[in-house]
Design a protein around this motif. Structure first.
Motif, PDB file in Angstrom:
ATOM      1  N   ILE A  18      39.750   5.945  29.831  1.00 32.22           N
ATOM      2  CA  ILE A  18      40.924   5.539  30.601  1.00 32.22           C
ATOM      3  C   ILE A  18      41.575   6.743  31.269  1.00 32.22           C
ATOM      4  O   ILE A  18      42.116   6.635  32.375  1.00 32.22           O
ATOM      5  N   TYR A  19      41.496   7.920  30.643  1.00 30.13           N
ATOM      6  CA  TYR A  19      42.068   9.112  31.274  1.00 30.13           C
ATOM      7  C   TYR A  19      41.306   9.474  32.547  1.00 30.13           C
ATOM      8  O   TYR A  19      41.915   9.757  33.586  1.00 30.13           O
ATOM      9  N   VAL A  20      39.978   9.491  32.466  1.00 32.56           N
ATOM     10  CA  VAL A  20      39.165   9.838  33.638  1.00 32.56           C
ATOM     11  C   VAL A  20      39.342   8.799  34.732  1.00 32.56           C
ATOM     12  O   VAL A  20      39.480   9.133  35.921  1.00 32.56           O
ATOM     13  N   LEU A  21      39.346   7.508  34.353  1.00 30.91           N
ATOM     14  CA  LEU A  21      39.553   6.448  35.337  1.00 30.91           C
ATOM     15  C   LEU A  21      40.887   6.632  36.047  1.00 30.91           C
ATOM     16  O   LEU A  21      40.967   6.537  37.281  1.00 30.91           O
ATOM     17  N   ALA A  22      41.947   6.900  35.289  1.00 35.82           N
ATOM     18  CA  ALA A  22      43.271   7.075  35.884  1.00 35.82           C
ATOM     19  C   ALA A  22      43.309   8.291  36.799  1.00 35.82           C
ATOM     20  O   ALA A  22      43.908   8.252  37.879  1.00 35.82           O
ATOM     21  N   ALA A  23      42.667   9.375  36.373  1.00 35.40           N
ATOM     22  CA  ALA A  23      42.670  10.594  37.187  1.00 35.40           C
ATOM     23  C   ALA A  23      41.959  10.369  38.514  1.00 35.40           C
ATOM     24  O   ALA A  23      42.439  10.799  39.580  1.00 35.40           O
ATOM     25  N   LEU A  24      40.810   9.697  38.486  1.00 38.32           N
ATOM     26  CA  LEU A  24      40.052   9.453  39.717  1.00 38.32           C
ATOM     27  C   LEU A  24      40.768   8.447  40.612  1.00 38.32           C
ATOM     28  O   LEU A  24      40.840   8.623  41.837  1.00 38.32           O
ATOM     29  N   LEU A  25      41.305   7.392  40.014  1.00 35.54           N
ATOM     30  CA  LEU A  25      41.983   6.373  40.809  1.00 35.54           C
ATOM     31  C   LEU A  25      43.253   6.919  41.454  1.00 35.54           C
ATOM     32  O   LEU A  25      43.558   6.608  42.619  1.00 35.54           O
ATOM     33  N   SER A  26      43.999   7.755  40.719  1.00 40.32           N
ATOM     34  CA  SER A  26      45.219   8.326  41.290  1.00 40.32           C
ATOM     35  C   SER A  26      44.897   9.230  42.470  1.00 40.32           C
ATOM     36  O   SER A  26      45.640   9.268  43.457  1.00 40.32           O
ATOM     37  N   ARG A  27      43.784   9.937  42.390  1.00 39.68           N
ATOM     38  CA  ARG A  27      43.377  10.762  43.526  1.00 39.68           C
ATOM     39  C   ARG A  27      42.947   9.901  44.709  1.00 39.68           C
ATOM     40  O   ARG A  27      43.216  10.243  45.856  1.00 39.68           O
TER      41      ARG A  27
END
Length: 392
Positions: free
Chosen positions: A325-334
């Motif tokens: 979920i951290y990686v998903l959030a980081a990529l989606l926010s970018r």
């Protein structure tokens, strides 16, 4: 059966009985908090507790990352890694996991392309000038250091090692000489002017750190030297798990008392050593570890002793798949800031046309972060239902 009860039962029905519930909920809380504070609708409109301290001092946001490292130290012991015999195969497994974490951090670093911006050179900007350190990169390094110490020493030595790492780090910060424009200096703790900043600028290079325009030294908030004291945070988590983590009420008392003692000690030490997240000072280690211990005790009481668990279901889902979920959030926010809409980004457009008009400036910014969290949660919940977990 109402939808909430059905949802709760569906989560706990799939929860492995051999896992430590309070630890997964703690990890879930940490990663959820990370996502919320990292993705406001507008950085110009954020409630103060959801921002990092400008320099010295601390806010609730400053506790989140050290809490994650503290939990990682607990997890090392909870997984039984400390009972294994060190050998080449085990070290290879540890190195492999660290490399995967570091690689995911680098993936996030290069995942940026401002669509519609003419003349943008992605290779030069994101690869040749990649930010080497970051959250996942620090987690990877701390994981290696912490596991090596745990595997090769007795539990009481972990506490000694934590103190020794903090002492060694602070001794270098105070005593190690460095030069600024030909002037010899030591013991400076300013923004861009410290021995830690000097090390980052020298070894990583100005183009590979977060604060790349700072003078005299560019540096990274997840820099090289402060990884030593960050390892102390994880070691304190390992000590906590080894000596205190069980379901007895007496254990909860000692966890809470230890947290209060560390917090008071860190606050007292702050008169001489400022509490500073960027520098990850020893007082910061003590204060944030103290907070982590108190929250751990509270969760042990609520989840293990009182068995009040229904509220924790979403945190269980996030905590068992925290990296995903951290990686998903980081990529989606970018991605949201990469896509142009009108004269702003997709994120800016969503905030200014939907959230800000409906809720106001700061409430709208927070509402955006909460909706973003829900969007990230949905695929992670789907993964949980299917037994899919990102293992690194």
């Amino acid at each position: 059966m109402n939808p909430v009860s059905h949802y709760t039962q569906s989560v706990f029905g799939r929860y492995a009985s051999n896992r430590l519930l309070s630890l997964d909920v703690l990890r879930g809380l940490a990663v959820v908090a990370m996502i919320v504070v990292n993705t406001p609708g507008d950085w110009g409109h954020v409630y103060a507790p959801l921002l990092h301290a400008s320099w010295n001092g601390w806010t609730p946001t400053d506790v989140i990352f050290p809490a994650f490292l503290f939990i990682m130290g607990m997890s090392i012991v909870a997984s039984g890694l400390d009972t294994k015999t060190p050998d080449l195969k085990l070290y290879a497994s540890i190195a492999s996991r660290a490399l995967k974490l570091f690689g995911l951090g680098l993936l996030i670093a290069v995942f940026y392309y401002p669509f519609g911006q003419e003349g943008f050179n992605w290779w030069e900007s994101q690869v040749e000038e990649i930010r080497i350190m970051g959250v996942l990169q620090r987690i990877a390094l701390v994981y290696i250091f912490c596991t090596v110490i745990v595997l090769n020493s007795k539990p009481l030595s972990w506490l000694v090692s934590a103190a020794a790492l903090c002492a060694a780090y602070w001794a270098m910060m105070m005593l190690a000489p460095y030069s600024v424009l030909g002037v010899d200096m030591a013991g400076t703790l300013a923004h861009g002017n410290s021995f830690a900043a000097f090390i980052d600028d020298f070894f990583l290079g100005r183009e590979h750190v977060y604060f790349d325009l700072i003078v005299p030294f560019a540096y990274d908030p997840e820099g090289l030297l402060s990884t030593l004291s960050a390892t102390s945070t994880a070691l304190l988590g390992a000590v906590c798990a080894k000596f205190f983590i069980n379901k007895e009420a007496s254990s909860i008392f000692w966890v809470a008392l230890s947290g209060i003692v560390l917090f008071v000690l860190g606050d007292f030490l702050s008169e001489q050593i400022p509490i500073n997240k960027t520098l990850w000072t020893p007082s910061f280690v003590l204060v944030t570890a103290g907070v982590s211990l108190v929250i751990t005790a509270a969760f042990m009481l609520i989840l293990d002793q009182l068995e009040v668990r229904g509220w924790s279901a979403p945190l269980v889902v996030c905590g068992t798949n925290a990296i995903a979920i951290y990686v998903l959030a980081a990529l989606l926010s970018r991605l949201l800031i990469m896509i142009p809409v009108a004269d702003t980004s997709l994120q800016g457009w969503l905030y200014s046309t939907l959230f800000q008009p409906a809720f106001g400036d700061k409430p709208g910014s927070l509402a955006f972060a909460l909706v973003f969290l829900v969007v990230c949660y949905l695929p992670i919940h789907a993964m949980y239902k299917r037994g899919i977990f990102l293992k690194v």
